[in-house]
Design a protein around this motif. Structure first.
Motif, mmCIF file in Angstrom:
data_model
loop_
_atom_site.group_PDB
_atom_site.id
_atom_site.type_symbol
_atom_site.label_atom_id
_atom_site.label_comp_id
_atom_site.label_asym_id
_atom_site.label_seq_id
_atom_site.Cartn_x
_atom_site.Cartn_y
_atom_site.Cartn_z
ATOM 1 N N ARG A 94 -6.710 -4.822 -1.948
ATOM 2 C CA ARG A 94 -5.442 -5.032 -2.656
ATOM 3 C C ARG A 94 -5.057 -6.509 -2.712
ATOM 4 O O ARG A 94 -4.211 -6.919 -3.516
ATOM 5 C CB ARG A 94 -4.316 -4.238 -1.975
ATOM 6 C CG ARG A 94 -4.366 -2.749 -2.193
ATOM 7 C CD ARG A 94 -3.962 -2.342 -3.603
ATOM 8 N NE ARG A 94 -2.576 -2.662 -3.937
ATOM 9 C CZ ARG A 94 -1.564 -1.809 -3.831
ATOM 10 N NH1 ARG A 94 -1.771 -0.584 -3.419
ATOM 11 N NH2 ARG A 94 -0.329 -2.172 -4.170
ATOM 12 N N GLY A 117 -6.364 -7.645 -7.688
ATOM 13 C CA GLY A 117 -5.542 -7.403 -6.494
ATOM 14 C C GLY A 117 -4.116 -7.869 -6.733
ATOM 15 O O GLY A 117 -3.895 -8.859 -7.437
ATOM 16 N N ASP A 118 -3.150 -7.149 -6.152
ATOM 17 C CA ASP A 118 -1.756 -7.469 -6.461
ATOM 18 C C ASP A 118 -0.972 -7.967 -5.240
ATOM 19 O O ASP A 118 0.250 -8.078 -5.288
ATOM 20 C CB ASP A 118 -1.055 -6.252 -7.086
ATOM 21 C CG ASP A 118 -1.078 -5.038 -6.174
ATOM 22 O OD1 ASP A 118 -1.766 -5.079 -5.133
ATOM 23 O OD2 ASP A 118 -0.412 -4.038 -6.502
ATOM 24 N N TYR A 177 -7.773 -1.028 1.542
ATOM 25 C CA TYR A 177 -6.532 -1.790 1.737
ATOM 26 C C TYR A 177 -6.775 -3.274 1.461
ATOM 27 O O TYR A 177 -6.010 -3.918 0.740
ATOM 28 C CB TYR A 177 -6.002 -1.619 3.164
ATOM 29 C CG TYR A 177 -5.696 -0.197 3.549
ATOM 30 C CD1 TYR A 177 -5.121 0.683 2.629
ATOM 31 C CD2 TYR A 177 -5.949 0.272 4.826
ATOM 32 C CE1 TYR A 177 -4.824 1.996 2.979
ATOM 33 C CE2 TYR A 177 -5.654 1.579 5.186
ATOM 34 C CZ TYR A 177 -5.094 2.442 4.257
ATOM 35 O OH TYR A 177 -4.806 3.724 4.606
ATOM 36 N N VAL A 223 0.833 -1.208 0.000
ATOM 37 C CA VAL A 223 0.000 0.000 0.000
ATOM 38 C C VAL A 223 0.868 1.259 0.000
ATOM 39 O O VAL A 223 0.591 2.235 -0.699
ATOM 40 C CB VAL A 223 -0.949 0.005 1.237
ATOM 41 C CG1 VAL A 223 -1.555 1.378 1.476
ATOM 42 C CG2 VAL A 223 -2.051 -1.045 1.061
#
Ligand SMILES: Cc1ncc(COP(=O)(O)O)c(C=O)c1O
Length: 428
Positions: A284, A291-292, A281, A126
């Motif tokens: 992610r 999403g990575d 958050y 993030v």
């Protein structure tokens, strides 16, 4: 030869040290073979009132009939698929989001260490930063990201103290260590590492060193420093979550972190853990299309853990679990203090809610370094003697005790009587 010793000797043939997690090997070596409610029984047939509670999960007591029934019902119908989601996962996640203030979304895994690992990695993704702040004495699991400066030797406070051989130097050196309850230290660390700190992880009450309470304003101060520095605040509520309130210690403290890790009491002893946090958050993670941040685990969301957690949370919703364990905790602490006063014992009884410990020192510790003043040999002798008399507490320095919903007033009375006789014996 006692059956305990026989089993231990056999275990050492097949398993290094005979135990399956660190610090389970204590002297005298116990082999427990039965557990019910507040009691555990060793292989030689001795019964103990259990306050170790397997390091904290048993908030309702061992083998709780409501939780067991829900687990048995679940595994009679379902188990694990490795695809899609289950009705149990949805209900368990819904309950956590309902109660824990920071939980807009939840992901399940199997241990607290996995949960903190994911929280730290997510924070790095993030923020695009590498460094992490933790506190001396806090424990967040066994992985390289956080396993440094835990129960350090006193001379290692303020120094580089990796918890294990084989850790990556880069991981150790990217984890900065601060002093709990010292906001100036945290502020200075942020200043000296400006723009580099991805996350600050903290046990809101560092129970891994017994019970050192956050001083008024400390957790709020951490919140403000993290917000001001663009750093994610992670509350590691693996012990405090569900034990100190159905909404975690964050609800008690009125401080909402960005991410929360949970385990232990969330399922009364069944294996499951969780990471929760703000939706932008959590999205992610690559459980979400696009999403990575990798999140995976063959056993994540297994029916056993999710059913147990649903049952545990339901019981907390429907019965006065916290009211009772807090009342018994208060009775225990007041009773021990009264005994100390009468016998002239120099000790500090620390605790919150259902958790307590007796430090053999004459002031309230504010951080790990203060605990050098605890008389460790007295702490150990006291706990060993209690064990000999049927009160089970881990015979190790700085360890906490837990009360569960199945402990009774009579258990507290018996415990206080034995504490008094043990202290009289040790004093003489
Ligand atoms: C605060 C805290 N975080 C994380 C962990 C790691 O949890 P686990 O042992 O389930 O991996 C623990 C374990 O005691 C803990 O106390």
């Amino acid at each position: 030869m006692s059956r305990n010793v026989q089993i231990y000797e056999e275990s050492k043939k097949y398993t290094p040290g005979g135990v399956h997690t660190s610090i389970r090997s204590v002297d005298p070596f116990p082999v427990f073979v039965k557990a019910q409610g507040a009691y555990i029984y060793d292989a030689d047939g001795r019964k103990y009132i259990d306050y170790q509670a397997a390091f904290g999960p048993f908030i309702l007591g061992h083998n709780h009939p409501y939780v067991n029934a829900k687990v048995i019902e679940a595994i009679g119908r379902t188990d694990l698929y490795g695809v899609g989601c289950t009705d149990l996962e949805v209900e368990c996640a819904r309950l956590i989001c309902k109660h824990v203030p920071s939980s807009e979304q939840v992901l399940f895994c199997n241990s607290g260490s996995e949960a903190t690992y994911h929280a730290i990695r997510l924070s790095r993704a993030v923020t695009g930063r590498k460094k992490l702040i933790k506190f001396q004495g806090c424990y967040h699991g066994w992985h390289d990201y956080a396993a440094r400066n835990m129960l350090s030797a006193w001379e290692m406070i303020g120094k580089r103290d990796p918890g294990s051989a084989g850790m990556l130097d880069e991981a150790v050196d990217h984890t900065l260590v601060c002093t709990f309850n010292d906001l100036d230290d945290v502020e200075r660390t942020f200043r000296e590492n400006k723009g580099e700190i991805a996350a600050l992880i903290v046990e809101p009450i560092p129970h891994n060193i017994g019970c050192v309470l956050p001083q008024p304003g400390f957790l709020q101060g951490l919140r403000e420093l993290c917000s001001a520095n663009g750093t994610l605040l992670i509350f590691d509520e693996v012990i405090t979550g569900f034990r100190h309130d159905i909404g975690g210690f964050q609800l008690v403290a009125g401080v909402t972190p960005d991410l929360t890790t949970m385990g232990k009491a969330m399922a009364n002893g069944y294996p499951i853990a969780a990471i929760a946090g703000r939706k932008p958050y959590m999205e992610r993670f690559n459980t979400n299309p696009g999403g990575d941040v990798w999140f995976a685990g063959t056993y994540n969301g297994h029916a056993v853990g999710t059913a147990a957690s649903i049952a545990t949370i339901e019981l907390m919703e429907n019965e006065p679990v916290h009211e009772r364990i807090f009342r018994l905790g208060d009775r225990m602490r007041a009773g021990i203090r009264e005994i100390h006063e009468r016998l002239g014992i120099k000790a500090f009884v620390a605790g919150f809610g259902s958790v307590w410990t007796t430090y053999f020192m004459d002031f309230e510790p504010k951080h790990y370094g203060d605990l050098q003043h605890n008389d460790a040999s007295m702490y150990l002798s006291y706990r060993r003697k209690l064990n000999e008399n049927g009160i089970f507490k881990l015979p190790m320095n700085l360890k906490r005790n837990h009360i569960g919903y199945s402990h009774t007033d009579e258990d507290i009375d018996v415990t206080l009587e034995i504490i008094e006789s043990v202290l009289k014996e040790l004093r003489s």
